[in-house]
Design a protein around this motif. Structure first.
Motif, PDB file in Angstrom:
ATOM      1  N   THR A 230       9.293   6.323  -8.159  1.00  0.00           N
ATOM      2  CA  THR A 230       8.911   5.629  -6.767  1.00  0.00           C
ATOM      3  C   THR A 230       9.828   4.848  -6.539  1.00  0.00           C
ATOM      4  O   THR A 230      10.167   4.901  -5.030  1.00  0.00           O
ATOM      5  CB  THR A 230       7.283   5.245  -6.748  1.00  0.00           C
TER       6      THR A 230
ATOM      7  N   GLU B 216       1.204  -1.334   0.089  1.00  0.00           N
ATOM      8  CA  GLU B 216      -0.652  -0.211   0.055  1.00  0.00           C
ATOM      9  C   GLU B 216       0.917   1.582  -0.059  1.00  0.00           C
ATOM     10  O   GLU B 216       0.253   2.170  -0.697  1.00  0.00           O
ATOM     11  CB  GLU B 216      -1.189  -0.291   1.354  1.00  0.00           C
ATOM     12  N   PRO B 217       2.460   1.825   0.508  1.00  0.00           N
ATOM     13  CA  PRO B 217       2.842   2.454   0.658  1.00  0.00           C
ATOM     14  C   PRO B 217       3.078   3.428  -0.400  1.00  0.00           C
ATOM     15  O   PRO B 217       3.472   3.922  -0.696  1.00  0.00           O
ATOM     16  CB  PRO B 217       4.002   2.596   1.967  1.00  0.00           C
ATOM     17  N   VAL B 218       3.446   1.650  -1.341  1.00  0.00           N
ATOM     18  CA  VAL B 218       4.274   2.437  -2.694  1.00  0.00           C
ATOM     19  C   VAL B 218       3.458   2.213  -3.953  1.00  0.00           C
ATOM     20  O   VAL B 218       3.684   3.750  -4.733  1.00  0.00           O
ATOM     21  CB  VAL B 218       5.331   0.803  -2.881  1.00  0.00           C
TER      22      VAL B 218
ATOM     23  N   ARG C 168       0.131   4.168  -2.942  1.00  0.00           N
ATOM     24  CA  ARG C 168      -0.439   5.358  -2.519  1.00  0.00           C
ATOM     25  C   ARG C 168       1.340   6.580  -3.319  1.00  0.00           C
ATOM     26  O   ARG C 168       0.131   7.735  -3.843  1.00  0.00           O
ATOM     27  CB  ARG C 168       0.196   5.844  -1.050  1.00  0.00           C
ATOM     28  N   LEU C 169       2.834   6.433  -3.357  1.00  0.00           N
ATOM     29  CA  LEU C 169       3.168   7.005  -3.622  1.00  0.00           C
ATOM     30  C   LEU C 169       3.148   7.385  -5.442  1.00  0.00           C
ATOM     31  O   LEU C 169       2.841   8.141  -5.852  1.00  0.00           O
ATOM     32  CB  LEU C 169       3.788   7.162  -3.136  1.00  0.00           C
TER      33      LEU C 169
ATOM     34  N   SER D  62      10.543  14.285   1.034  1.00  0.00           N
ATOM     35  CA  SER D  62       9.231  14.880   1.549  1.00  0.00           C
ATOM     36  C   SER D  62       9.477  15.574   2.644  1.00  0.00           C
ATOM     37  O   SER D  62       8.375  16.588   2.863  1.00  0.00           O
ATOM     38  CB  SER D  62       9.050  13.410   3.238  1.00  0.00           C
TER      39      SER D  62
END
Lengths: 201, 257
Positions: free
Chosen positions: A29, A5-7, A9-10, A44
């Protein structure tokens, strides 16, 4: 779920950027994922700062850092405050500053009139400009909107409202680009170039 | 999709442009040969672009297009008529914008309509000369509706089919025509229309432009025609237009100054 999921999302967020499609977004990414910790952190942080620590100059509406009310140009003591250059976007200020040929102040409209898209005078910083011209002693307003249908419409609108205020209104000249070729110039540009010809000598 | 040549030439009018990618422009164009298309003009926002000056909105232009993966790509552009006077006056910009906006909203991609193309060219040309703009666009409205199959019924009551008597009437956008006062009063969504305004609409519907321009329309009837046509068009499109409010504003400010 093939991609954690975190990947994902980016990837999704990046692919919403202009000029970035899903393939480029995945490549960026995975580069960040594999690359050093520093870059990801730096990015970030920079992105977090972008919205939190910037604001608009109270006078010209150019982008400035959030801790100041006036941008560097408006606060500069040596710049001529009685000459205003009106542009569509903050990036246009950068382009004009790069020339180092303009010593006055700016006014950023943040858009341009577009009857077809329904962008009217109240949608951009026109009222603020008129107010500024009435309050501050301004001798000349240079209109530097793009030489497009919308830019021309905006220039005409501004002219109509600025002239009654007793200020000199000028427009950037239009004509032949450096390194251009007469053969490929359109009629409009050539006509303007002829009209605006200059004495040599 | 029928097979098409990789590269072909069209005669077109530029309806809209918007920024695309780094330095490209996305164009919405109406062509004589293939109706409305969307095409990319690469590098058109660069100062040294050879195309930029030829593909501004309202320009009548000859284009060489190449078939790209999703969109057409403009490979050459040469203006036939730039209608430059349309861009030199704010009110004319407003009228020309109205003309292209209404056409853009009524048409679908790749639907050929050569008569509509001819009407568009003629209308822009009339606006760029010193013709009465209100008359030019109202005549355009009526002709455009004809060519798209939305010709309003102006002679018979659309409820009772009775002949319309020479008195003030109603107009129903939903039924596509005039309604006699007897049926119109109770009809939901019907708007009043004076007999003068109705006569002008009929006149535009049956006459050539040359005959139509002989009309001398009183300002309040002009306003009425504008309101009725806008009402009908908004109903057909199921959405409002952007240009009328701009047009009203610049007209008002012109009168004030």
């Amino acid at each position: 779920m093939l991609i954690p999921e975190p990947v994902q999302r980016l990837i999704d967020a990046l692919s919403r950027l202009p000029g970035v499609g899903p393939k480029t977004a995945s490549r960026l990414t995975f580069y960040l994922l594999r690359g050093s910790e520093d870059l990801a952190h730096e990015l970030s942080e920079a992105m977090g700062d972008l919205k939190a620590n910037t604001g608009y100059c109270e006078q010209c509406f150019n982008i400035t850092s959030a801790d100041r009310t006036l941008c560097e140009i408006c606060a500069h003591p040596k710049r001529e405050a009685s000459v205003l250059c009106v542009v569509e976007e903050p990036l246009d200020v950068l382009a004009l500053e790069r020339t180092a040929g303009f010593e006055g102040h700016y006014h950023v409209l943040h858009g341009v009139l577009s009857p077809i898209e329904g962008v009217g005078p109240e949608d951009i910083k026109i009222a603020e400009l008129l107010e500024r011209v009435q309050e501050v002693d301004i001798k000349e307003v240079i209109i530097a909107t793009n030489p497009s249908m919308e830019g021309d419409a905006t220039a005409m609108y501004l002219r109509q409202h600025l002239l009654p205020l007793g200020v000199r209104v000028t427009r950037l000249a239009r004509g032949l680009p450096v390194g251009g070729d007469l053969e490929y110039a359109d009629q409009n540009t050539l006509l303007r170039a002829l009209d605006g010809r200059q004495e040599m000598g | 999709m029928p097979r098409q040549p990789r590269s072909f030439r069209v005669e077109a009018v530029i309806l809209k442009h918007s920024d695309f990618g780094e330095a490209d422009r996305l164009l919405s164009i109406f062509t004589r040969q293939r109706g409305k298309l969307r095409a990319i003009a690469k590098g058109a926002r660069k100062m040294r672009s050879r195309k930029a000056g030829h593909i501004e909105p309202f320009t009548h232009v000859s284009l060489q297009l190449a078939t790209g993966r999703n969109l057409y790509i403009v490979t050459q552009a040469e203006a036939i008529d730039t209608f430059s006077s349309l861009r030199e006056d704010l009110v004319r910009v407003g009228y020309a914008s109205y003309v292209v906006e209404i056409l853009d909203k009524f048409t679908y991609d790749e639907e050929e309509n050569a008569p509509l193309f001819r009407l568009l060219i003629k209308t822009l040309s009339r606006l760029s000369q010193d013709h009465e703009p209100e008359l030019v666009v109202r005549y355009y409205d009526i002709r455009l509706l004809d060519l798209l199959g939305f010709r309003p019924e102006l002679h018979k009551c659309v409820v009772s089919e009775a002949e319309i008597k020479p008195e003030d009437q109603f107009f129903s956008a939903a039924l596509g025509g005039v309604v006699s006062p007897q049926h119109g009063k109770a009809l939901e969504g019907a708007v009043p229309i004076s007999i003068e305004a109705l006569k002008y609409l009929r006149h535009f519907q049956r006459s050539s432009y040359k005959d139509a321009t002989r009309a001398k329309i009183a300002p309040q009837v002009q306003r009425e025609l504008e309101i009725v046509m806008q009402h009908y068009v908004t109903y057909l499109l199921e959405r409002g237009l952007n240009t009328p409010s701009f047009l009203r504003r610049v007209r008002r400010e012109r009168e004030e100054s």
